[in-house]
Design an enzyme around this catalytic site. Sequence first.
Site, PDB file in Angstrom:
ATOM      1  N   ASP A 146      10.545  -5.282   8.123  1.00 31.19           N
ATOM      2  CA  ASP A 146       9.510  -5.078   9.343  1.00 31.19           C
ATOM      3  C   ASP A 146       9.587  -6.370   9.976  1.00 31.19           C
ATOM      4  O   ASP A 146      10.382  -7.281  10.015  1.00 31.19           O
ATOM      5  CB  ASP A 146       8.319  -4.675   8.512  1.00 31.19           C
ATOM      6  CG  ASP A 146       7.437  -4.024   9.905  1.00 31.19           C
ATOM      7  OD1 ASP A 146       7.607  -2.822  10.473  1.00 31.19           O
ATOM      8  OD2 ASP A 146       6.477  -4.683  10.301  1.00 31.19           O
ATOM      9  N   VAL A 156       0.854  -0.990  -0.032  1.00 30.22           N
ATOM     10  CA  VAL A 156      -0.136   0.002  -0.038  1.00 30.22           C
ATOM     11  C   VAL A 156       0.944   1.278  -0.230  1.00 30.22           C
ATOM     12  O   VAL A 156       1.739   1.410   0.825  1.00 30.22           O
ATOM     13  CB  VAL A 156      -0.823  -0.032   1.268  1.00 30.22           C
ATOM     14  CG1 VAL A 156      -1.671   1.430   1.367  1.00 30.22           C
ATOM     15  CG2 VAL A 156      -2.010  -1.042   1.091  1.00 30.22           C
ATOM     16  N   ALA A 196       4.675   4.015   2.940  1.00 31.49           N
ATOM     17  CA  ALA A 196       3.974   2.927   2.132  1.00 31.49           C
ATOM     18  C   ALA A 196       4.329   1.819   3.304  1.00 31.49           C
ATOM     19  O   ALA A 196       4.871   2.004   4.329  1.00 31.49           O
ATOM     20  CB  ALA A 196       4.943   2.614   1.006  1.00 31.49           C
ATOM     21  N   LYS A 197       3.673   0.645   3.070  1.00 26.53           N
ATOM     22  CA  LYS A 197       4.041  -0.692   3.803  1.00 26.53           C
ATOM     23  C   LYS A 197       3.438  -1.658   3.025  1.00 26.53           C
ATOM     24  O   LYS A 197       2.551  -1.823   2.220  1.00 26.53           O
ATOM     25  CB  LYS A 197       3.000  -0.358   5.115  1.00 26.53           C
ATOM     26  CG  LYS A 197       3.537  -1.505   6.079  1.00 26.53           C
ATOM     27  CD  LYS A 197       4.867  -0.569   6.863  1.00 26.53           C
ATOM     28  CE  LYS A 197       5.286  -1.459   7.980  1.00 26.53           C
ATOM     29  NZ  LYS A 197       6.240  -0.535   8.893  1.00 26.53           N
ATOM     30  N   GLY A 198       4.126  -3.066   3.361  1.00 31.52           N
ATOM     31  CA  GLY A 198       3.785  -3.991   2.582  1.00 31.52           C
ATOM     32  C   GLY A 198       3.648  -5.449   3.549  1.00 31.52           C
ATOM     33  O   GLY A 198       4.078  -5.136   4.620  1.00 31.52           O
TER      34      GLY A 198
END
Length: 427
Positions: free
Chosen positions: A157, A71, A116-118
């Site tokens: 992460d 995202v 952002a992050k995934g």
Amino acid sequence: MSTEYKEPAPYKRGEANPFESMMVRFDKAAELCKLDEGLYNYLKYPVKQVIVSIPVMMDSGKLEVFEGYRVIHDNILGPSKGGIRYAPDVDLDEVKALASWMTWKCAIANIPYGGAKGGVKCDPSKLSKLELEKITRRYTANMLDVFGPDTDIPAPDMNTDEQVMAWIMDTYSMHKRNTVTGVVTGKPIVIGGSRGRREATGRGVMIATLSALKKMEINPEDTTCVVQGFGNVGSVSADLLHKQGVKIVAISDVSGGYYNPNGIHVQEAIDYVAKHKNLAGGNFGDKVSNEELLELPCDILVPAAKEDQISAHNAGNIKAKLIVEGANGPTSADADQILRDKQIMVIPDILANSGGVIVSYFEWVQDRIGYFWEEDDVNNRLNRMMREAFENVYSTALKYDTTLRLGAYVYAIEKVAEVLKLRGIYG
Ligand code: NAD
């Protein structure tokens, strides 16, 4: 206007959703700085949400399909930046919330990134190394149009590490037909990682703590500190604060805590954990539970373990004068007012633990110029940027007569909104 602040429903400790807590603060900050309703809607929702399916031939010969997400909350200040987590319960909603969190963190740190992050829904504890590599490579291949050193830069992460970043870099590079180190950060130093990255978050916690003590006119050498969590962030924070003359009187990890009002020998604890994996069985002081630890007498409390540790349930019992949030989301929204009434200064996560993303930015810069800095260079630049970020947040909080937490959100929102207004809306 839809930014009206609503008090979250009361909840017991352990039941809060840290991301909802974050959105409560975002809404309150938007209200404080009278953010235009159109901009509010723009900033509330992500600009891109990608879901991919990841077919993997498992070691057993069985084909399994995993779901992966990325995202991009925004790319207003620059390419988007944010980690990738592997966990069985990760879903699009969680990734969306974490992506917006990154937007605010990068804006406060004054680094030219959006958020952002995934994530990939999988259980790494049940995967072999080869299966993990296959998932990572296929996820990366499916995200080729998203990732890129000029577009979107992942990082580690939860459950992803240097090795996973190396696989992402390699897969991306194979498709591009040249080595593109700047596509991810958090890589091993030997393939374009940065010196000082491992200690960066804890170092940032130490710098933020010293900045706050200066405002409070307290000498670090006259203070005591309790640190919850003794992993990367907690142990480095404890060590560096101790080296600044702060007396570390309690530490803990998932196995429990230790209290010694005469001071804990931090290096001994670090050596012990390196040998035994955690603090269990050590002899560092009187045993305390993690709940008791938070309420011990001290000047500084550094929650550096996990989210939702301080809530309305226990905020009233906290004795520290200063809380420095090493972890993400350790304080739930219902504790904010209680801590403010007790005049406890709280350096919020989006400022206190931003040392990690700042040195990730340094890694990306070094990869792009192809010249790698000495550790002292990295640490000096981090010191300067953390201090500046602290000052910006502090003066915003003063201007709006609010907490450092809301000051941080207001600073970030105003900055992103200003750039958005200057760039204008295309179309
Ligand atoms: P880590 O896995 O290295 O360490 C976590 C520590 O917390 C361990 O000592 C573990 O035993 C302890 N812990 C787990 N559950 C606990 C509990 N219930 N009570 C007390 N201690 C408990 O993780 P880390 O990288 O140090 O991250 C800690 C926090 O900091 C997380 O919230 C993470 O999101 C945040 N953070 C980390 C970085 C980074 O660069 N590592 C950057 C920004 C934020």
